[in-house]
Write a protein that holds these residues in place. Structure first.
Motif, short mmCIF file in Angstrom:
data_model
loop_
_atom_site.label_atom_id
_atom_site.label_comp_id
_atom_site.label_asym_id
_atom_site.label_seq_id
_atom_site.Cartn_x
_atom_site.Cartn_y
_atom_site.Cartn_z
N UNK A 41 -32.47 -10.26 -1.03
CA UNK A 41 -32.80 -9.67 -1.19
C UNK A 41 -32.62 -8.49 -1.32
N UNK A 42 -33.00 -7.54 -2.01
CA UNK A 42 -32.96 -6.20 -1.88
C UNK A 42 -32.76 -5.20 -1.62
N UNK A 43 -32.06 -4.29 -1.13
CA UNK A 43 -32.59 -3.11 -0.03
C UNK A 43 -34.14 -2.20 -0.83
N UNK A 68 -27.11 0.41 2.93
CA UNK A 68 -27.83 0.07 2.25
C UNK A 68 -27.75 -2.25 2.07
N UNK A 69 -25.98 -2.12 3.10
CA UNK A 69 -26.37 -3.85 3.39
C UNK A 69 -27.30 -3.82 3.97
N UNK A 92 -24.55 -14.60 5.96
CA UNK A 92 -23.50 -13.30 6.25
C UNK A 92 -22.42 -13.59 4.66
N UNK A 93 -22.37 -14.34 4.33
CA UNK A 93 -20.73 -14.92 3.11
C UNK A 93 -22.01 -16.44 2.27
N UNK A 94 -20.97 -16.23 1.23
CA UNK A 94 -21.78 -17.50 0.28
C UNK A 94 -21.34 -18.83 1.40
N UNK A 95 -20.48 -18.88 2.07
CA UNK A 95 -20.16 -20.26 2.46
C UNK A 95 -21.08 -20.72 3.92
N UNK A 96 -21.52 -20.16 4.32
CA UNK A 96 -22.64 -19.75 5.55
C UNK A 96 -23.96 -19.87 4.64
N UNK A 97 -24.11 -19.21 3.53
CA UNK A 97 -25.52 -20.03 2.33
C UNK A 97 -24.83 -21.22 2.25
N UNK A 110 -29.20 -11.41 2.45
CA UNK A 110 -29.43 -9.92 2.09
C UNK A 110 -28.09 -9.79 1.04
N UNK A 111 -27.63 -8.15 1.31
CA UNK A 111 -25.98 -7.94 0.81
C UNK A 111 -24.45 -8.55 1.45
N UNK A 112 -23.92 -8.46 1.10
CA UNK A 112 -22.22 -9.09 1.40
C UNK A 112 -21.53 -7.97 2.75
N UNK A 113 -20.56 -7.40 1.11
CA UNK A 113 -20.12 -6.29 1.55
C UNK A 113 -19.28 -6.00 0.59
N UNK A 114 -18.97 -4.70 0.78
CA UNK A 114 -19.59 -3.29 0.24
C UNK A 114 -18.72 -3.37 -1.65
N UNK A 115 -19.30 -2.21 -2.50
CA UNK A 115 -18.82 -2.41 -3.47
C UNK A 115 -19.90 -2.29 -4.86
N UNK A 116 -20.63 -3.09 -4.63
CA UNK A 116 -21.53 -3.58 -5.69
C UNK A 116 -23.73 -3.52 -5.16
#
Ligand code: UTP
Length: 224
Positions: A41-43, A68-69, A92-97, A110-116
């Motif tokens: 989901x986005x912000x 934003x995240x 919080x991350x892809x492995x957990x997902x 939602x989001x994970x880490x900065x930069x995108x």
């Protein structure tokens, strides 16, 4: 099938309209009856408001990205409020997902880490979980040759290659909160993973059409 849905915050969250969130939840549940679905989901506007206020207070772009995240995760929690069978944990991350998706037909993050933006989060998630398709539910009806708001001659593509997508989005900016049809990192991940992607006007009733690849008038198919 394994489906990753990137759901723009500006589509899901329109003035905190609970009926609209419910409508998305119903569509996601109906896909979950036949497929496994992971939603990013986005912000939306709330994230952009936070980011512009933080920037005016002196926040750097990375801090703006963290802010934003945070909003994307709030929106994810709002969506799971309406989906009983969704995991209660926002990964919080892809492995957990991935781990959560083994026992839950619906995982929302939602989001994970900065930069995108969450477009890239969704593309990376789709690559990591080996999704069959990436659905990008956004606020425009597909990919255009130029920004249709600025160029009246811009034409919409019904099908493009990932390479063409990269060259179109390379022209856009990459600051926190900026909006492009899809972000550059997402386009690059789509290319390297070869994942079939549908970019479409993300109204709830279009999600199942996009899943079937029926994009006439609503979006663009990106061949990986
Ligand atoms: P969004 O994905 O919502 O950006 O993330 P967007 O392009 O504005 O999309 P819509 O409006 O929801 O469709 C909001 C902001 O959160 C940060 C970025 O600053 C992004 O612009 N973010 C998001 C990250 O830094 N990392 C992420 O993984 C996700």
């Amino acid at each position: 099938m394994k489906v990753v849905l990137s759901l723009g915050g500006s589509m899901l969250m329109q003035d905190f309209n609970a009926e609209r969130v419910k409508h998305y939840a119903e569509k996601i549940e109906s896909i979950a009856a036949k497929h496994r679905i992971l939603v990013v989901v986005g912000g939306g506007r709330v994230a952009r408001d936070y980011i512009s206020t933080a920037r005016s207070l002196g926040a750097d772009e990375t801090l703006c990205d963290y802010i934003g995240t945070g909003v994307t995760k709030l929106n994810a929690m709002l969506l799971i409020s309406a989906i009983e069978q969704a995991s209660r944990i926002i990964p919080d991350d892809f492995r957990q997902a991935y781990e959560l998706s083994i026992n839950h037909p619906v995982v929302v993050m939602g989001g994970t880490f900065p930069g995108h933006t969450t477009d890239a989060t969704a593309a990376l998630l789709a690559e990591f979980v080996r999704a069959d398709v990436l659905l990008n539910a956004t606020s425009v009806d597909g990919v255009y040759s130029a920004d249709p708001k600025k160029d009246p001659n811009a034409m919409r593509y019904e099908r493009i290659t990932a390479k063409e997508l990269i060259s179109i989005v390379s022209a856009g900016e990459s600051k926190a909160g900026s909006s492009n049809v899809i972000d550059l990192l997402a386009a690059k991940v789509i290319e390297r993973s070869g994942i079939k992607t549908i970019i479409f006007l993300g109204e709830p009733e279009n999600i199942e059409k996009a899943l079937k690849g029926e994009v006439k008038g609503i979006g663009t198919v990106v061949e990986g």
